[in-house]
Design a protein around this motif. Structure first.
Motif, mmCIF file in Angstrom:
data_model
loop_
_atom_site.group_PDB
_atom_site.id
_atom_site.type_symbol
_atom_site.label_atom_id
_atom_site.label_comp_id
_atom_site.label_asym_id
_atom_site.label_seq_id
_atom_site.Cartn_x
_atom_site.Cartn_y
_atom_site.Cartn_z
ATOM 1 N N ASN A 1 13.920 22.295 27.050
ATOM 2 C CA ASN A 1 15.049 22.170 26.116
ATOM 3 C C ASN A 1 16.246 21.621 26.883
ATOM 4 O OD1 ASN A 1 16.735 22.360 23.903
ATOM 5 N ND2 ASN A 1 17.056 24.574 24.116
ATOM 6 N N PRO A 2 16.272 20.323 27.122
ATOM 7 C CA PRO A 2 17.295 19.736 28.004
ATOM 8 C C PRO A 2 18.686 19.730 27.384
ATOM 9 C CG PRO A 2 15.997 18.013 26.970
ATOM 10 C CD PRO A 2 15.333 19.306 26.599
ATOM 11 N N TYR A 3 19.657 19.649 28.254
ATOM 12 C CA TYR A 3 21.030 19.441 27.823
ATOM 13 C C TYR A 3 21.203 17.985 27.385
ATOM 14 C CZ TYR A 3 22.541 23.974 29.642
ATOM 15 O OH TYR A 3 22.708 25.317 29.863
ATOM 16 N N PRO A 4 22.270 17.667 26.641
ATOM 17 C CA PRO A 4 22.491 16.276 26.221
ATOM 18 C C PRO A 4 22.455 15.319 27.414
ATOM 19 C CG PRO A 4 24.033 17.725 25.108
ATOM 20 C CD PRO A 4 23.321 18.566 26.126
ATOM 21 N N PRO A 5 21.868 14.146 27.252
ATOM 22 C CA PRO A 5 21.729 13.205 28.373
ATOM 23 C C PRO A 5 23.052 12.639 28.874
ATOM 24 C CG PRO A 5 21.100 12.158 26.310
ATOM 25 C CD PRO A 5 21.295 13.609 25.998
#
Length: 245
Positions: free
Chosen positions: A142-146
Motif C-alpha cells: 500500500n504505497p504512499y503517493p508517488p
C-alpha cells in the motif's frame, strides 16, 4: 539557455518590461502579498523620491546599460517606493495594477487552461496528519503517493556514535529515509544516508519524520502553470535599459 521547458515561479514575483531583459525581484517584507487589480488599485510603485530613506538605492544605476548592470558586484542596488493613492483602511487589501500585458496574459491563461492528468498527487500537509507511518514492507502493498517522500529530521538522532562518524550531517536537517520497523509506542527504526555512508537509527518518535514533495512534483511545477512578470510602468523604465526593440 538550452532545453528550457518552462519558467520558474519566481517570475511571478518580479518586475519586468517588454522593452528590456532586466528583471527586478523585490525581497522586502510583505511585497509578495500585494495582489493585482486593474480596476481598483490603491497603490503604485515609483523610484525613491528621497534618497535619505532608501540607502540601498543607487540612482546612477538607472543610467547604466543592461551589460553594465550585469557587471555590478552588488546585486541589491535598486529600490521601489510603494505609494498609496489614498488613505488605506484597516484590513483593506493592498492592490497594485500589474500592467495591461499581465492582465492579457492572465485572461488567456484562464481561457485556455486545462487540468493536467491525475498523477496521484496528495499534499504533504495531509500525509503529515497521519499518526503512524508505514514501513517499507507495508508500502510495498500500500504505497504512499508517488509524488511524496518521507524525510527524517536529524535533530532527533540521539546516537553519539553516528554523530561522531558523520562529518557532514551533524545539525538539524531533513534527509530522505526508509522506515524499516515500527515499534510499540509509535517509535521507529529508520535508515538514511549522508550521501556517502548509510546509517540505521532506532527509537525515533513520529515527530522525527515529515512528508515532503519530491523535486518538481508540486503544483507550482506543472507545465501549464501561469508564469508572467509584473510590469514596470513605461514612465519608470530608463532609456538605458531598453535593449529589446
Amino acid at each position: 539557455m538550452q532545453n528550457q521547458t518552462q519558467q520558474q515561479l519566481l517570475l511571478n514575483y518580479c518586475f519586468g518590461h517588454q522593452q528590456s531583459t532586466i528583471l527586478l525581484c523585490p525581497y522586502g517584507m510583505m511585497t509578495a502579498y500585494i495582489n493585482h487589480s486593474r480596476k481598483r488599485p490603491n497603490m503604485k510603485i515609483q523610484w525613491p523620491s528621497d534618497l535619505s530613506r532608501s540607502s540601498n538605492h543607487h540612482p546612477d544605476w538607472l543610467d547604466l546599460t543592461v551589460q553594465e548592470l550585469w557587471s555590478q558586484k552588488q546585486t541589491a542596488g535598486l529600490a521601489f517606493e510603494m505609494v498609496a493613492f489614498r488613505d488605506i483602511e484597516e484590513w483593506e487589501e493592498i492592490l497594485l495594477n500589474y500592467g495591461d500585458e499581465w492582465e492579457v496574459a492572465w485572461q488567456k491563461h484562464v481561457d485556455t487552461y486545462t487540468a493536467p492528468p491525475d498523477d496521484g498527487y496528495v499534499s504533504p500537509m495531509i500525509l503529515n496528519d497521519a499518526t503512524t507511518l508505514k514501513t517499507q514492507q507495508e508500502q510495498g502493498q500500500n504505497p504512499y503517493p508517488p509524488t511524496s517522500q518521507i524525510m527524517m529530521d536529524t535533530a532527533f538522532v540521539q546516537s553519539g556514535e553516528w554523530k561522531d562518524q558523520s562529518g557532514k550531517i551533524q545539525v538539524s536537517q531533513l534527509v530522505r529515509c526508509q522506515i524499516l520497523e515500527r515499534r510499540h509506542g509509535s517509535s521507529y527504526k529508520a535508515k538514511f544516508s549522508d550521501g556517502q555512508d548509510h546509517y540505521v537509527v532506532d527509537g525515533l518518535p513520529r515527530e522525527a519524520f515529515e512528508f515532503k514533495n519530491k523535486p518538481y512534483k508540486s503544483d507550482i511545477h506543472l507545465s501549464n502553470s501561469f508564469r508572467h512578470d509584473m510590469r514596470i510602468p513605461d514612465e519608470m523604465l530608463p532609456e538605458a535599459w531598453k535593449n529589446i526593440r
